[in-house]
Design an enzyme around this catalytic site. Structure first.
Site, PDB file in Angstrom:
ATOM      1  N   ARG A 146      42.362  11.750  53.253  1.00  0.00           N
ATOM      2  CA  ARG A 146      43.299  12.006  52.157  1.00  0.00           C
ATOM      3  C   ARG A 146      42.702  12.941  51.111  1.00  0.00           C
ATOM      4  NH1 ARG A 146      43.370   7.317  49.750  1.00  0.00           N
ATOM      5  NH2 ARG A 146      44.715   7.965  48.038  1.00  0.00           N
ATOM      6  N   LYS A 147      41.559  13.518  51.398  1.00  0.00           N
ATOM      7  CA  LYS A 147      40.920  14.446  50.459  1.00  0.00           C
ATOM      8  C   LYS A 147      41.570  15.818  50.601  1.00  0.00           C
ATOM      9  CE  LYS A 147      36.571  11.893  50.653  1.00  0.00           C
ATOM     10  NZ  LYS A 147      35.151  11.905  51.079  1.00  0.00           N
TER      11      LYS A 147
END
Length: 309
Positions: A146-147
């Site tokens: 999710r970065k």
């Protein structure tokens, strides 16, 4: 283009493409376009050139959507997921052609190129990582995280698919992942898993971030579907994964934290199902694309360097 790459272009609803394109255009031109007065609405043609060798083309639906919004058309020479090769380090490859009113074409230029360059860069890195896994005969999945860039996640997750890797969960709603802060705030791994399961029921998997084999064992016993071995050294991953799989054969094991393209192969193991890398999106090189409008009757500045497909 075959398999998942061929189907990826059908994942995005048309109204989502339209909404995103409108948002990007409004961000870049929130009111007047003074430069548009200089060029007017004469019909022009611009060549889309790729200047990065061995690029995996990704993001064409977003590129096309942007130009559709400003009344332009795009004809692609390469298809989504194709590898754009070049005959030399200084050569450029003709990838597509954009046609439309001059001022409209220039309105769409930067937002469209931003999407294509970023998505193609991510897809290229993913393709390289996936090739490493396949060459090693590893059975698991290389995955993103999710970065991602705020407001640009859909593009970046889509690019992972085109590049042949897993997106991992798309957002907090996609799967329950209990990280260290969740555990500390709730009191224990067992408590956190029990409460999470009571809310999500049977329809969502639960993954727990673990710092030791002991924590992994507690998570699995509490009913976690996936245990993430976080920031383990490669050899530590192999030992912990083997022990956990022996005790909980249905458990999935993810290795994450500190994994890079350079050390990825060290984490391959028959006991590891997923390896996730933040560098798929963070610090990933972009592919170099440009649009060049030619004056009627003028020869291309890049003519001697352009490779036609």
């Amino acid at each position: 283009m075959s398999g998942l790459k061929a189907q990826a272009v059908h994942l995005i609803p048309p109204y989502t493409l339209t909404r995103l394109a409108q948002e990007w255009l409004a961000e870049d031109t929130p009111n007047f376009d003074p430069a548009g007065v200089c060029v007017g609405s004469e019909e022009v043609e611009a060549k889309l050139l790729c200047k990065t060798p061995h690029t995996v083309l990704a993001g064409s639906p977003f590129f096309t959507a942007v130009f559709t919004e400003v009344g332009c058309t795009v004809d692609w020479i390469y298809q989504e997921g194709a590898v754009i090769t070049s005959p030399g380090p200084d050569a450029v490859t003709l990838t597509g052609v954009v046609r439309g009113p001059a001022r409209c074409l220039l309105l769409g230029e930067r937002p469209a190129l931003n999407c294509l360059s970023r998505a193609s860069g991510i897809a290229t890195r993913c393709s390289q990582l996936n090739l490493m896994a396949m060459s090693a005969g590893w059975h698991g999945e290389v995955a993103g995280t999710r970065k991602t860039t705020p407001g640009f996640r859909l593009v970046e997750k889509y690019a992972m698919l085109v590049g042949g890797t897993s997106m991992h969960r798309q957002d907090l709603s996609g799967m329950v992942m209990l990280k260290d802060n969740h555990i500390w705030a709730s009191g224990s791994i067992t408590e956190a898993v029990t409460v999470a399961r009571s809310v999500c029921g049977f329809s969502s998997k639960i993954e727990v971030e673990c710092r030791s084999t002991v924590e992994g064992r507690e998570a699995a016993a509490a009913g976690a579907d996936i245990v993430m071995l976080d920031n383990f050294q490669p050899q530590e991953v192999h030992v912990a994964a083997r022990e956990l799989k022996n005790e909980f054969p249905a458990l999935q094991i993810e290795a994450s934290g500190g994994v890079t393209p350079e050390n990825l192969a060290l984490y391959f193991s028959s006991h590891v199902d997923i390896i996730s890398l933040g560098c798929i999106t963070q610090g990933c090189p972009v592919a170099d694309f440009s649009l060049k409008v030619q004056k009627p009757g003028a020869s291309s500045t890049y003519k001697h360097m352009i490779k036609l497909n």
